[in-house]
Structures are given as structure tokens and as C-alpha cells.
Design an enzyme around this catalytic site. Sequence first.
Site, short mmCIF file in Angstrom:
data_model
loop_
_atom_site.label_atom_id
_atom_site.label_comp_id
_atom_site.label_asym_id
_atom_site.label_seq_id
_atom_site.Cartn_x
_atom_site.Cartn_y
_atom_site.Cartn_z
N ASP A 204 0.77 -1.53 0.46
CA ASP A 204 -0.02 -0.34 0.04
C ASP A 204 1.04 1.51 -0.27
O ASP A 204 2.19 1.42 0.68
CB ASP A 204 -0.79 0.16 1.79
CG ASP A 204 -2.29 0.66 1.23
OD1 ASP A 204 -2.22 2.00 0.42
OD2 ASP A 204 -3.42 0.46 1.68
N LYS A 216 0.12 13.11 11.94
CA LYS A 216 1.21 14.46 12.05
C LYS A 216 0.25 15.09 12.24
O LYS A 216 1.11 16.53 13.51
CB LYS A 216 1.98 14.49 10.77
CG LYS A 216 2.22 15.57 10.91
CD LYS A 216 3.33 15.99 9.12
CE LYS A 216 4.05 16.71 9.85
NZ LYS A 216 4.96 17.62 8.99
N HIS A 357 12.19 -24.49 36.19
CA HIS A 357 13.26 -22.54 36.38
C HIS A 357 13.91 -23.25 35.15
O HIS A 357 15.31 -23.36 35.01
CB HIS A 357 14.18 -22.85 37.59
CG HIS A 357 13.58 -23.47 38.97
ND1 HIS A 357 13.70 -22.56 39.91
CD2 HIS A 357 12.47 -22.80 38.89
CE1 HIS A 357 13.13 -22.41 41.33
NE2 HIS A 357 12.02 -22.44 40.57
#
Length: 605
Positions: A204, A216, A357
Amino acid sequence: MLLRIQAQSFIMFASTATSPAAAAARSLRASLFSPSSHSHLLPPTSVRSSLRFSYLPIKAMADTASVSHPITASASSSDSGRKQALISLSDKKNLAFVGNGLQELGYTIVSTGGTASALESAGVAVTKVEQLTQFPEMLDGRVKTLHPNIHGGILARRDQKHHIEALNTHGIGTFDVVVVNLYPFFDKVTSTGVEFEDGIENIDIGGPAMIRAAAKNHRDVLVVVDSQDYPALLEFLKGNQDDQMFRLKLAWKAFAHVSAYDSAVSEWLWKQSGGDKFPPTLTVPLSLKSSLRYGENPHQKAAFYVDKRLSEVNGGGIATAIQHHGKEMSYNNYLDADAAWNCVCEFRDPTCVVVKHTNPCGVASRNDILEAYRLAVKADPVSAFGGIVAFNVEVDEVLAKEIREFRSPTDGETRMFYEIVVAPGYTEKGLDVLRGKSKTLRILEAKKNEAGKLSLRQVGGGWLVQDSDDLTPHDIKFSVESERTPVDEELRDAEFAWLCVKHVKSNAIVIAKNKCMLGMGSGQPNRLESLRIAMRKAGDDVKGAALASDAFFPFAWKDAVEEACESGVGVIAEPGGSIRDKDAIDCCNKYGVSLVFTQVRHFRH
């Protein structure tokens, strides 16, 4: 250094046209191409010197095409009070909802192509983009919104008088709302059989330009890229609020949307170019999956993100696992589940892995998965309690009952407790049984990690990137270095132990027999201490077992190799490569132990 140059071309009317709109266009073109007033739009001198610009005469629109409903230049919406919204969507989810909502609030809807048709079908009055630009869509839709009548209306600052005067001079109206999302590039290039040209056409151009322009200018323009934000947008507009933080968050989301989109395009093009696996720049788009209660410790905040790189699509792993039951996952849950899942997926036979762990404390492979489960727990039942149990086969009702009812081998009474069960699938009855074990038990369904991925790890101020460690015993050769050759059963155990040690934190030692882990030592500053921990866990079963080390032994005599030989191990598998390899060979020969080199190290820091 990454230099990104973006170019946008705006096509103006020819000077030969005589209509009022064309006269306005001539004036606008003169101002746009005036070097003195627009020098800030030109590339830097260093770049400009290598570019050539040419301006070709363009036919008046009246000579080439006609618009069904031509309109003359209109007054700025900021002056006339007319409110305009621009909608251009590839993903048209909830389009009618937002279109009707904006129309009811008095907005004139401007739209493009398929979006305009869909809005009209939903009963929304639409002004098509070409009615504003006085120019038809062209180049197969590549150019339709790249025009001053669109971008001028988006970028104009309402608090700047000369901006508004410029719009009025050229008959450009302002846009107050921009609702845009992008071509489905991500979905297209991750589908099977996509052609290169098809991928290119799904990049696009106009969409990102409109989104970035609106974001903006977010103080004056609301930009929406996500259909989930439609209700909040309409509520905001109904309240006639001037909440700049709401506008700012929409602008952030818009730039994030375009940024992730661009990263996908960049990644795809690099791959198409046949570039190296490690490109000069690497962008990792992350999408928030969930906020976590806390991090490794309660005083640390944390969140979990999914890696959205193209290379991770359908790549499997814990990040995309489905949780069927239990409490929400924690930071440490994700780490442990990932370790268990990565380990169990390495094995071809039905296998159970128990992790505590991030280290596997029990691993067993058997044709009977019930037996494999019991043996994996038996390897270290103390560590297994409260751990994570993973299977590489579907969990059915029988296995689920065993997981639910199995008692600890330490006392034969305590029912085993786990934080997580993870498997590639579950039967309905299997799920029902496991759900009854505990309200908090997390039940995960995951897809196996694909091979060939990049492994990323953060350090202060940067990231380390490497190939994932995908090697298995089937990918390497076990070379016999000792006088004694291991029998087939010993060699199979050595391969099994070597595959296990790959997932244990360095310095790592694994002792295994009959495709079952007997003991492991991990994370010690020296290899001798890891060996002693592994032998202590293995107990008397160490005799005749296989021992695997993730790296070579720096010393042999009166050190790890000799202690292993004295304990009665049958075979040792290690990478080799030490300047004292001969000492290791001589030591094994003295005790009649088989020694095989793999030439592959498996450090896991």
C-alpha cells in the site's frame, strides 16, 4: 545506518484546461513547483545531485475522462462549518457502523472505490474521491488519493491562518476524521503460492501516506486504523470534546500500524532478494498479547508480546499456544513452558519432559506414554513437584487420569502438583479430566517450533541474534575415539543423553539409560560440580549408563572424566576439541569406558 526515502507525486491539471477548477489547479501547481517556496520538499543536496526530475505535459481531465458528478471548488470546511470524514478501507469490518455513525453526526463521507460502494450499499451517502480531485483513479488504482485536494485537507493546520487561506484559494476542504487501513500485505505474502508480482501489488502507498499525514496533524484530524476504535471515536465526537490525549493515542496507534506494515514489507523484500539470513537492519514488530501480574519477581512489572515477523507466521511455539484452562500465565510460566515445549519436541518417540526453572529435571521416551510420564517424574520427583510437564503426543482421557492421580515416588501418597501441562492436542475427555485436577492448572495446546528460526536475546543496549540450535543426533556423526566401541544400546542412550543435555543450562551434564534421564547437573561454574550433582541424582543406576556433556572436558585425570569412569558409566559423549582430548581418551581406555566425540557443542547460557 538506515536511510529511508519516500516519494509522493501529485498530478495537476494541464495549463490548457479552461474550467474554473483547472484555473485553480494551475495556481496550485505554480505554488507547488515554486523552488523558493518549496525547497524544503527537495531531497538533501547529496541525494538531489543523483536524481533527475522531468515535468511532462499532462492532458486536462476534460480531454481524457469525465466524472459522473463533477463538483466545483468548495469552501474550506473549517470556514463553512461542513465536517468531512475520509474513509478508505481494505478490511471493511464494521464499515457500516462507522459510516452511519459519522453520517448521523453530520459528517460528509468521502471515500474510494470498493469502500464507497460498500458504504452506498449500507445506505450511507458518499462523495467519491475523484469528485474532489477532479481526476479519476489510474494505474490500476495505484493513484487515487495522492493529490493536494486530499492531502491538503488532511495536513492543513487549523490554527495557521495562512494554511486556511491557501485551502480557500485553491478550493480545498479540510478533513476532520480519517479512517484508513491497509492492503492485506501480511496475509497475502504469508499465504501459500503467492506470486512475487501479487506481493508487490499488495504494498500500500496511498494508505500509509494518508495515515501518516493524519497522525502528524492529529491536533486537528482524528485518525483511526483499527475497527475496535470505532465506538470510542463516535463517542468522542458526540461529546464535542477536545481531548488531546485521545487524539495523541490514536496517532501513536496509526504510526505503530504503519511501522509494523513497513517492517513486513522490508522483511519480505529482503527474503525475495536472496539476502543473507542476517540483514543489515532488522526490525522486530511486537504485538501485546497480555499484561502480566509481575515479572521474574513481584516487584518487577511485565508484559508478554508476540513476535509478528513474517518468519514467525505459523512457526509454532509457546507464544501462540492456546490456553484451555487455569490461571493466567506469568512471566516465569512462559519461560518454563517454552523450555519444556522446546525440549519435548526434539524427540521422535512418545516422550514426556518435566521442567523446573527452565531446566529439564526428568525426560523419558517410551512407546507407552504412561510409562514415559512415570519415569520422567521418577527421575527427580522433588524438582518435578510444582514444575511443568510436557508431552509430544495428544493427551487422552487415560493419560489425563494418570496426570491427575499420580502420586509422588518419594512417599507414594502426595499427589503430584504441576503449574502447567503442555501438549500438541487434547481429547475432549482428556481436557475434562485435567480441568478437574485444579482450578489453577494451566493447560496449553501448542504447535511445534519450526526449524531454521532466528534466536534473539537482549543484552544491555542491544540484541544478540543467532540461528536456533536445531541439530539432533540424526544430523551429526558420533565418532568412537576409545578402544572400546559402544554397543548399539549404549549408543542410543548416548544420543538420548546428548539430546537432553542440549536443553540443560551450562555447564551441563546428563546421565541417561534406556531412553530415560537418570540425573543432570546444570548451571555450575565448573563441569566437575555439575558431574557430581548428576551422579548423585542417578545413584546406583549410573552403572552402564550414558553420560553426555554439553562441552569438552578441560581435564580428565583426577577430574570429571576419571570420576565418571570410576562411577561405572558405560559411555561418554562429548564434543571434543580440547588440547587435552588425548587425556580423556587415555582415561576412558584405562577404565574400559567407551568415548564418542560429537564435534558439536551445546552451550546454553
